[in-house]
Design an enzyme around this catalytic site. Structure first.
Site, mmCIF file in Angstrom:
data_model
loop_
_atom_site.group_PDB
_atom_site.id
_atom_site.type_symbol
_atom_site.label_atom_id
_atom_site.label_comp_id
_atom_site.label_asym_id
_atom_site.label_seq_id
_atom_site.Cartn_x
_atom_site.Cartn_y
_atom_site.Cartn_z
ATOM 1 N N TYR A 205 0.676 -1.214 -0.037
ATOM 2 C CA TYR A 205 0.164 0.167 0.040
ATOM 3 C C TYR A 205 1.030 1.257 0.034
ATOM 4 O O TYR A 205 0.798 2.476 -0.830
ATOM 5 C CB TYR A 205 -1.000 -0.118 1.152
ATOM 6 C CG TYR A 205 -1.753 1.429 1.271
ATOM 7 C CD1 TYR A 205 -2.691 1.559 0.471
ATOM 8 C CD2 TYR A 205 -1.604 2.284 2.482
ATOM 9 C CE1 TYR A 205 -3.505 2.647 0.549
ATOM 10 C CE2 TYR A 205 -2.256 3.603 2.792
ATOM 11 C CZ TYR A 205 -3.395 3.471 1.593
ATOM 12 O OH TYR A 205 -4.132 4.723 1.708
ATOM 13 N N LYS A 209 1.546 4.397 -2.945
ATOM 14 C CA LYS A 209 1.212 5.745 -2.828
ATOM 15 C C LYS A 209 2.268 6.706 -2.807
ATOM 16 O O LYS A 209 2.197 7.664 -3.437
ATOM 17 C CB LYS A 209 0.715 5.923 -1.135
ATOM 18 C CG LYS A 209 -0.858 5.463 -0.951
ATOM 19 C CD LYS A 209 -1.737 6.264 -1.932
ATOM 20 C CE LYS A 209 -3.213 5.735 -1.797
ATOM 21 N NZ LYS A 209 -4.232 6.315 -2.683
ATOM 22 N N THR A 242 -13.727 6.282 6.147
ATOM 23 C CA THR A 242 -14.114 5.595 5.077
ATOM 24 C C THR A 242 -13.987 4.201 5.008
ATOM 25 O O THR A 242 -13.514 3.736 6.156
ATOM 26 C CB THR A 242 -13.516 6.311 3.693
ATOM 27 O OG1 THR A 242 -12.234 5.723 3.518
ATOM 28 C CG2 THR A 242 -13.637 7.684 3.722
#
Length: 322
Positions: A205, A209, A242
């Site tokens: 991850y 990014k 989220t």
């Protein structure tokens, strides 16, 4: 060796998270300035069916934009469009299917968009996933690497000619790449971008990014060199409540819930940095920035490595067939 390869990325990523939470504990989310109307302008927002993507699409439509919500959940997409229209936005919203984990789907999306003859003034590369178990896409890429970065790399490059044509003096086209503070923990392994030697979802991850920030800076340099009226910036929304956190370990999930209520940003607050980069007068003609909480911020040292930027660009072109 294996244990270190898993634990080090995990520790670095959670350390980034703690730093962000400490910042958010003492600093409120920035307030958007008065934004200019965007009537007649067209935007594409990936992952715009929910969370920050939906809030970004919703805000752009309220400013008068024609917003194309690109995502892989048709029912969610139709519901998002319906909700935006029910709110009486000045602009227009529609949903178009796009699966960023499929290079074929990305090419089909672009082909369909180009056939309509529309301009494109804003591209918000918002879609993302986090900490999913090891899996590969249909093209054989690691899931984070493809969905968060490589799919957006291909999408942006295929739409670049329209973005260039749509830019005008004093009214540049804008590309917004959704990065994250986790990029500070990111390490690019050019020999194992798909993390096959030793898989770590945390490492995968944060690598994706960081790749987005490298991409942002290198593309901006190319656009400036060519004199094109297109800007590209990376944005960091902070820690936002989220569905992105649904893949946390059970213990982390339990710890996250009470913390999120107090310290996490809302999706609307998280989306404000994308909306700012996409529309604010202060950002006209400004590119090659990393934006956090309404401010230009220094990204990781490795993100400014021009050789790494160029190497990553070349390798990405090879992987997607450009």
């Amino acid at each position: 060796m294996w244990l270190l390869s898993v634990l080090v990325p995990l520790a670095k990523l959670y350390l980034c998270g703690v730093k962000v939470l400490l910042y958010q504990m003492f600093n409120r989310s920035f307030t958007l300035p008065v934004l200019p109307k965007q009537n007649g302008r067209v935007a594409i927002v990936t992952g715009g069916t929910r969370g920050m993507g939906f809030e970004t699409a919703r805000h752009l439509a309220s400013l008068g934009m024609h917003v194309i919500i690109a995502g892989n959940e048709r029912e969610e997409g139709r519901a998002a469009v319906r909700k935006i229209h029910e709110e009486g936005s000045e602009g227009k919203a529609e949903f178009v299917f796009l699966d960023l984990t499929s290079l074929k789907s990305v090419r089909q999306f672009v082909q369909t968009f180009k056939a309509r003859g529309l301009p494109l003034h804003v591209l918000v590369n918002n879609a993302g996933t986090m900490l999913v178990p090891e899996r590969q896409t249909e093209d054989g890429f690691e899931f984070h690497f493809c969905l968060n970065y490589l799919g957006h790399f291909l999408l942006t490059n295929l739409l670049l000619d329209i973005l260039k044509r749509s830019g005008r003096p004093g009214c540049c086209s804008r590309i917004v790449n959704m990065s994250s503070a986790t990029h500070y923990a990111g390490v690019i392994d050019m020999d194992d971008l798909n993390r096959r030697v030793c898989y770590s979802s945390h490492g995968a991850y944060s690598q994706s990014k960081l790749a987005l920030v490298l991409f942002t800076y290198h593309l901006q340099e190319q656009l400036m060199a060519g004199g094109f009226l297109v800007t590209v910036n990376a944005v960091d929304p902070g820690m936002v409540d989220t569905a992105l956190y649904n893949n946390l370990w059970t213990l982390a999930q339990a710890l996250k819930k009470p913390v999120a209520k107090i310290l996490f940003r809302t999706p609307a607050e998280g989306a404000s940095i994308s909306v700012y980069a996409a529309t604010a007068s202060e950002m006209e003609g400004v590119g090659g920035c990393y934006l956090y909480n309404g401010q230009k911020t220094k990204s990781s040292d490795s993100s400014y490595d021009s050789e790494l930027q160029a190497e990553m660009w070349k390798k990405s072109c090879e992987l997607v067939g450009l």
